[in-house]
Design a protein around this motif. Structure first.
Motif, short mmCIF file in Angstrom:
data_model
loop_
_atom_site.label_atom_id
_atom_site.label_comp_id
_atom_site.label_asym_id
_atom_site.label_seq_id
_atom_site.Cartn_x
_atom_site.Cartn_y
_atom_site.Cartn_z
N GLY A 17 2.34 -18.68 1.84
CA GLY A 17 1.20 -17.37 1.69
C GLY A 17 1.14 -16.41 2.94
O GLY A 17 0.18 -15.53 2.75
N SER A 18 1.66 -16.72 3.95
CA SER A 18 1.47 -15.47 5.40
C SER A 18 2.70 -14.82 5.42
O SER A 18 3.66 -15.23 4.34
N TYR A 19 2.40 -13.60 5.46
CA TYR A 19 3.23 -12.38 5.15
C TYR A 19 2.01 -11.34 7.43
O TYR A 19 1.44 -11.77 7.32
N LEU A 20 3.74 -10.71 7.71
CA LEU A 20 3.27 -10.02 8.05
C LEU A 20 3.58 -8.10 7.84
O LEU A 20 4.35 -8.18 7.27
N TYR A 21 2.75 -7.71 8.91
CA TYR A 21 3.43 -6.11 8.75
C TYR A 21 3.20 -5.48 10.03
O TYR A 21 2.06 -6.41 11.37
N VAL A 22 3.77 -4.16 10.30
CA VAL A 22 3.74 -3.73 11.51
C VAL A 22 3.67 -1.83 11.61
O VAL A 22 3.63 -2.02 10.61
N VAL A 23 2.37 -1.63 12.19
CA VAL A 23 2.48 -0.39 13.01
C VAL A 23 2.63 0.40 13.40
O VAL A 23 2.84 -0.27 14.72
N ASP A 24 2.39 1.84 13.12
CA ASP A 24 2.98 1.79 14.68
C ASP A 24 1.42 3.03 15.10
O ASP A 24 0.35 2.44 14.99
N SER A 25 1.23 3.88 15.96
CA SER A 25 0.24 3.96 16.87
C SER A 25 -1.07 4.83 16.55
O SER A 25 -1.89 5.25 16.33
N ASP A 26 -0.32 4.39 14.61
CA ASP A 26 -0.30 5.64 13.95
C ASP A 26 -1.81 5.22 13.19
O ASP A 26 -2.40 5.31 12.30
N GLY A 27 -1.59 4.30 12.80
CA GLY A 27 -1.94 2.98 11.76
C GLY A 27 -0.84 2.98 10.97
O GLY A 27 -1.64 2.90 9.67
N ARG A 28 -0.06 3.68 10.83
CA ARG A 28 0.93 3.75 9.92
C ARG A 28 2.12 2.35 9.20
O ARG A 28 2.39 2.49 10.86
N PRO A 84 8.49 -3.13 0.54
CA PRO A 84 8.82 -1.68 0.76
C PRO A 84 8.63 -0.01 0.87
O PRO A 84 8.22 0.20 1.24
N ARG A 85 7.35 -0.91 -0.67
CA ARG A 85 6.91 0.83 -1.07
C ARG A 85 5.40 0.85 -0.85
O ARG A 85 5.41 2.21 -0.96
N ARG A 86 5.57 -0.15 -0.10
CA ARG A 86 3.81 0.42 1.20
C ARG A 86 4.05 0.38 2.08
O ARG A 86 2.97 0.99 3.40
N ILE A 87 5.38 1.03 2.90
CA ILE A 87 5.91 1.63 4.43
C ILE A 87 5.57 2.86 4.22
O ILE A 87 6.03 3.54 3.37
N GLY A 88 5.03 3.77 4.83
CA GLY A 88 4.93 4.99 5.35
C GLY A 88 3.59 5.03 4.89
O GLY A 88 2.99 5.81 5.57
N GLU A 89 2.60 4.14 4.17
CA GLU A 89 1.34 4.32 4.35
C GLU A 89 0.05 4.00 5.28
O GLU A 89 0.29 3.11 6.16
N MET A 90 -1.11 4.42 5.55
CA MET A 90 -1.45 4.53 6.59
C MET A 90 -2.84 3.85 6.20
O MET A 90 -3.10 3.69 4.62
N VAL A 91 -3.24 2.99 7.47
CA VAL A 91 -4.14 1.70 7.03
C VAL A 91 -4.81 1.53 8.17
O VAL A 91 -5.81 0.64 7.94
N LEU A 92 -5.04 2.54 8.73
CA LEU A 92 -6.03 2.26 9.58
C LEU A 92 -7.49 2.49 9.57
O LEU A 92 -8.45 2.16 10.14
#
Length: 516
Positions: free
Chosen positions: A194-205, A212-220
């Motif tokens: 049930g674990s998973y990971l994600y990566v954000v850029d310095s702006d929280g995107r 894949p549908r969530r890539i580009g979403e802002m999660v700051l």
């Protein structure tokens, strides 16, 4: 509803056992829960740090490839064929890039991999191109949409001639929604818990996500993202932007300012504990049943002597009840003490009943019989048919004694009168006080003349000595005999009262006998 001792002991023991078990299970659950949460947070932190380090190494390696190629490109700038061959080599060397291209200092595309050949000779004006041309330094851009419509990040390295003239840059792109070396790096380490990971850029995107549908979403707005974009590493339990309770570990990628977050749902994490608790209950159930049966048997054995004592005490016949109580087998100390106490209570009860019976027929001031006690004696003599004489006595001018000496002396006079009556009578005679200063003597088997003699002797005895501080106290007496005064006992008492009244009329301090 009656509560039985056996049920009470059983209920109390069962409640105690359940409470203790529940407390132990709850404490175990809490400890394991906190430990599991702490372990999961730490595991996710370590996992995020490992992936951040791997990502940092991947980006460094990719920049090194571009840097190596950029150092050899000044001599190829005038040869499109050689530039094309070089960009193809860079792309195929490690599969780090989805595409590779060379851009001149004026923004014109000089060479590119096959998927961008139709853009050769065009001038590119994208965020990645502008950043590379302006900084003239190795860059890693933030996500943007390319001229081909792909969401990507761009890695670039400047190209300088031997004399330091800026000639342009070589760039490699990594598609964020397509397969890439970065996707492989981040995606091949999935756990199956049930674990998973994600990566954000310095702006929280989001630049990488398992969805894949969530890539580009802002999660700051996520506290974990807010922390990791500041370069902080750690672990935190948090409600994410989707409203899910998560156990997250996070670490920054220094070279790019990205943040790697590894997380697992708290519900999924804690699910094994619930299964463990149910398993423990399943294993404990047979033992608990045996324990309850043992408790029931013990409760029955404890309550049996007490139940027998209670049943036997309820018997109306005190003698029978005592005999039955003595037969009870009180096998433990407290029951034996209770048994002895019940026997002592029965004995004491019999004594108290005797005293109460005596008190109920006795005048408390003089110790003589009261009206009830006198009537009991009369009933017994009448039932036996024994004749008796009645002497009715009255202290003369007793009100004057109270008024002169006070009620305390008056009570002492009455007590002294009772003592004189005892001195002048037989043990078989019935002595009674029927009113304030009124007394009565019943003489069983005595005729009227003998009763008159007794009354006269008593009168004389009183007249010649003071009674407890009151001088010149005298008494008047009336005498009657039953059955000579009439067949009804009440007639004998009325006759004695009439004779007493006559003695009062004759001047008091005398005895008058009723003439049948």
């Amino acid at each position: 509803m009656r509560i039985h001792l056996r049920g009470l002991v059983l209920a109390l023991t069962v409640f105690s056992a359940i409470a203790a078990t529940a407390n132990a299970l709850y404490a175990s659950y809490r400890v394991q829960r906190e430990q599991l949460i702490a372990n999961t947070l730490e595991a996710n932190r370590v996992y995020a740090a490992k992936l951040a380090e791997s990502t940092n190494s991947f980006l460094k390696s990719a920049q090194q490839q571009l840097g190596y190629s950029a150092r050899h490109m000044p001599e190829m700038i005038g040869s499109p064929e050689r530039l094309t061959a070089e960009v193809m080599r860079v792309q195929q060397q490690t599969d780090s890039f989805n595409s590779v291209g060379v851009v001149r200092a004026d923004g014109t595309i000089l060479a590119t991999t096959q998927n961008f050949r139709n853009f050769l000779g065009t001038q590119v004006d994208t965020p990645g191109s502008r950043a590379a041309l302006q900084t003239r330094q190795p860059t890693i851009t933030k996500p943007y949409v390319s001229i081909a419509g792909n969401l990507l990040i761009n890695l670039s390295h400047p190209i300088f001639s031997n004399d330091g003239t800026y000639l342009g840059y070589v760039a490699g792109t990594i598609y964020l929604r397509n397969e890439s070396g970065l996707q492989d790096l981040l995606g091949k380490h999935h756990y199956h818990d049930g674990s998973y990971l994600y990566v954000v850029d310095s702006d929280g995107r989001l630049i990488y996500h398992t969805d894949p549908r969530r890539i580009g979403e802002m999660v700051l707005a996520n506290p974990v993202v807010a922390a990791v974009t500041k370069g902080v590493a750690g672990a935190l339990r948090v409600i994410n932007t989707q409203g899910v309770d998560m156990l997250a570990g996070y670490a920054a990628v220094p070279i790019s300012g990205w943040g790697v977050v590894a997380q697992r749902s708290a519900t999924v994490t804690l699910e094994p504990i619930r299964d463990l608790i149910w398993a423990l209950l399943g294993y404990a159930a047979p033992l608990a049943l045996a324990f309850l049966l043992a408790i029931w048997w013990c409760a029955r054995m404890i309550s049996l002597p007490l139940s027998q004592l209670a049943t036997n005490v309820e018997h109306q016949d005190v003698a029978v009840a005592m005999q039955r109580v003595q037969s009870v087998k009180a096998w433990y100390f407290e029951a034996e003490r209770l048994k002895r106490a019940v026997i002592r209570s029965f004995t004491s009860l019999q004594e108290k009943i005797g005293k109460l019976n005596l008190a109920s027929i006795t005048d408390p001031l003089t110790g003589l019989r009261n009206r009830r006690g006198t009537q009991d004696a009369v009933d017994q003599m009448q039932a036996s048919g024994m004749p008796f004489s009645v002497v009715a006595l009255d202290i003369d001018h007793f009100k004057r004694v109270n008024d002169t000496y006070g009620h305390t002396v008056g009570d002492e006079v009455i007590q002294a009168m009772a003592q004189v009556m005892r001195e002048c009578s037989r043990p078989s005679d019935v002595l009674g006080r029927t009113g304030g200063e009124e007394f009565l003597i019943l003489l069983p088997g005595v005729g009227a003349q003998e009763a008159t003699n007794v009354a006269e002797r008593l009168r004389a005895h009183v007249a010649k000595r003071p009674l407890r501080g009151a001088n010149h106290v005298t008494v008047s007496a009336g005498v009657a005999q039953w059955p000579s005064s009439g067949p009804n006992v009440d007639e004998a008492f009325r006759a004695a009262d009439a004779a007493l009244y006559a003695a009062k009329q004759q001047g008091r301090n005398c005895v008058v006998t009723h003439q049948a």
